[in-house]
Design a protein around this motif. Structure first.
Motif, PDB file in Angstrom:
ATOM      1  N   ALA A 103       0.838  -1.200   0.000  1.00 26.33           N
ATOM      2  CA  ALA A 103       0.000   0.000   0.000  1.00 26.33           C
ATOM      3  C   ALA A 103       0.869   1.244   0.000  1.00 26.33           C
ATOM      4  O   ALA A 103       1.520   1.564   0.995  1.00 26.33           O
ATOM      5  CB  ALA A 103      -0.924  -0.004   1.205  1.00 26.33           C
ATOM      6  N   SER A 104       0.861   1.941  -1.120  1.00 23.04           N
ATOM      7  CA  SER A 104       1.669   3.139  -1.256  1.00 23.04           C
ATOM      8  C   SER A 104       1.293   4.186  -0.217  1.00 23.04           C
ATOM      9  O   SER A 104       0.126   4.493  -0.017  1.00 23.04           O
ATOM     10  CB  SER A 104       1.474   3.714  -2.663  1.00 23.04           C
ATOM     11  N   ASN A 105       2.306   4.707   0.463  1.00 22.98           N
ATOM     12  CA  ASN A 105       2.132   5.776   1.461  1.00 22.98           C
ATOM     13  C   ASN A 105       1.265   5.369   2.643  1.00 22.98           C
ATOM     14  O   ASN A 105       0.732   6.233   3.333  1.00 22.98           O
ATOM     15  CB  ASN A 105       1.540   7.034   0.822  1.00 22.98           C
ATOM     16  N   ALA A 106       1.116   4.076   2.873  1.00 25.37           N
ATOM     17  CA  ALA A 106       0.227   3.632   3.949  1.00 25.37           C
ATOM     18  C   ALA A 106       0.734   2.401   4.678  1.00 25.37           C
ATOM     19  O   ALA A 106       0.735   2.351   5.901  1.00 25.37           O
ATOM     20  CB  ALA A 106      -1.169   3.359   3.392  1.00 25.37           C
ATOM     21  N   GLY A 107       1.152   1.383   3.936  1.00 22.19           N
ATOM     22  CA  GLY A 107       1.511   0.114   4.552  1.00 22.19           C
ATOM     23  C   GLY A 107       2.871   0.133   5.226  1.00 22.19           C
ATOM     24  O   GLY A 107       3.721   0.977   4.932  1.00 22.19           O
ATOM     25  N   TRP A 108       3.060  -0.840   6.135  1.00 22.31           N
ATOM     26  CA  TRP A 108       4.370  -0.945   6.776  1.00 22.31           C
ATOM     27  C   TRP A 108       5.364  -1.614   5.832  1.00 22.31           C
ATOM     28  O   TRP A 108       5.013  -2.067   4.746  1.00 22.31           O
ATOM     29  CB  TRP A 108       4.292  -1.645   8.119  1.00 22.31           C
ATOM     30  N   LEU A 109       6.638  -1.664   6.222  1.00 26.24           N
ATOM     31  CA  LEU A 109       7.688  -2.130   5.328  1.00 26.24           C
ATOM     32  C   LEU A 109       7.495  -3.589   4.926  1.00 26.24           C
ATOM     33  O   LEU A 109       7.114  -4.415   5.754  1.00 26.24           O
ATOM     34  CB  LEU A 109       9.062  -1.997   5.994  1.00 26.24           C
ATOM     35  N   PRO A 110       7.805  -3.920   3.666  1.00 31.31           N
ATOM     36  CA  PRO A 110       7.814  -5.323   3.249  1.00 31.31           C
ATOM     37  C   PRO A 110       8.898  -6.102   4.000  1.00 31.31           C
ATOM     38  O   PRO A 110       9.937  -5.546   4.364  1.00 31.31           O
ATOM     39  CB  PRO A 110       8.142  -5.255   1.759  1.00 31.31           C
ATOM     40  N   ASN A 111       8.648  -7.375   4.227  1.00 31.28           N
ATOM     41  CA  ASN A 111       9.655  -8.227   4.844  1.00 31.28           C
ATOM     42  C   ASN A 111      10.871  -8.363   3.934  1.00 31.28           C
ATOM     43  O   ASN A 111      10.774  -8.242   2.718  1.00 31.28           O
ATOM     44  CB  ASN A 111       9.089  -9.618   5.128  1.00 31.28           C
TER      45      ASN A 111
END
Length: 209
Positions: A103-111
């Motif tokens: 989620a651009s500008n919303a989600g936490w960092l990818p693993n």
């Protein structure tokens, strides 16, 4: 997050695929005392030459704004018997509450594993950017294959490192753990992280899981 807050959350995203999480280096705990941190001059290079190293680890919690960032020092002069020491642990947030890593500008960092590309004690991103003490992580793919971009570990402060009188240079409380995906720490904690880096080998890798 309020509109006032959302405008200061820098870390932009464009999605990403990270394959899976790369394993954090395996290191055995030891019972002997950890060497005391000394002055930073010459200290880091001497330890690095001995095979010792440090890394950062971000462990996601059930709440994206209440996860943990760790500073881990590994004594690896004997590669067959490395010993790890967690020297710092701090509450950290990533994203605005969404657990969707694409989620651009919303989600936490990818693993995955991130190469720490640069450290700045006085980053100046302006009124809509990252300021003060910051580690630049660059870009990373999420599971969809798109890129999350301009990722940092940072706080909210003036480029000088001091507290400002208004957003985005002032830490107001738990709501400031929100970001557009970057890892955020409160000012006292990011200063503690910087101080550890000054006394131990510079961390070159961040592991996220």
């Amino acid at each position: 997050m309020t509109t006032r807050k959302s405008r200061i959350m820098l870390c932009t995203a464009a999605a990403a695929l990270s394959g899976g999480l790369m394993a954090v280096p395996q290191a055995q705990a030891q019972s002997t005392a950890l060497p005391a941190a000394g002055p930073s001059t010459g200290h880091t290079s001497a330890r690095a030459a001995s095979g010792n190293y440090s890394y950062l680890e971000f462990k996601k919690g059930s709440n994206p704004q209440n996860s943990r960032l760790y500073f881990v020092y590994v004594q690896a002069s004997n590669p067959d018997h490395p010993h790890s020491h967690t020297l710092g642990s701090w509450r950290a947030g990533s994203g605005n509450g969404s657990k969707n890593t694409c989620a651009s500008n919303a989600g936490w960092l990818p693993n995955g594993s991130y190469s720490i590309k640069a450290f700045s004690p006085h980053h100046n991103g302006g009124p809509h950017g990252v300021n003060g003490i910051a580690w630049y992580l660059g870009d990373h793919r999420c599971h969809s294959g798109h890129w999350r971009t301009d990722l940092f570990v940072h706080s909210e402060m003036l480029p000088s490192g001091r507290a400002g009188s208004s957003e985005p240079y002032r830490w107001d409380g738990d709501s400031d753990y929100k970001s557009n995906g970057c890892i955020k720490l409160k000012p006292s904690d990011i200063r503690a992280l910087r101080n550890l880096q000054a006394s131990y080998p510079n961390p070159h890798t961040l592991y996220v899981h």
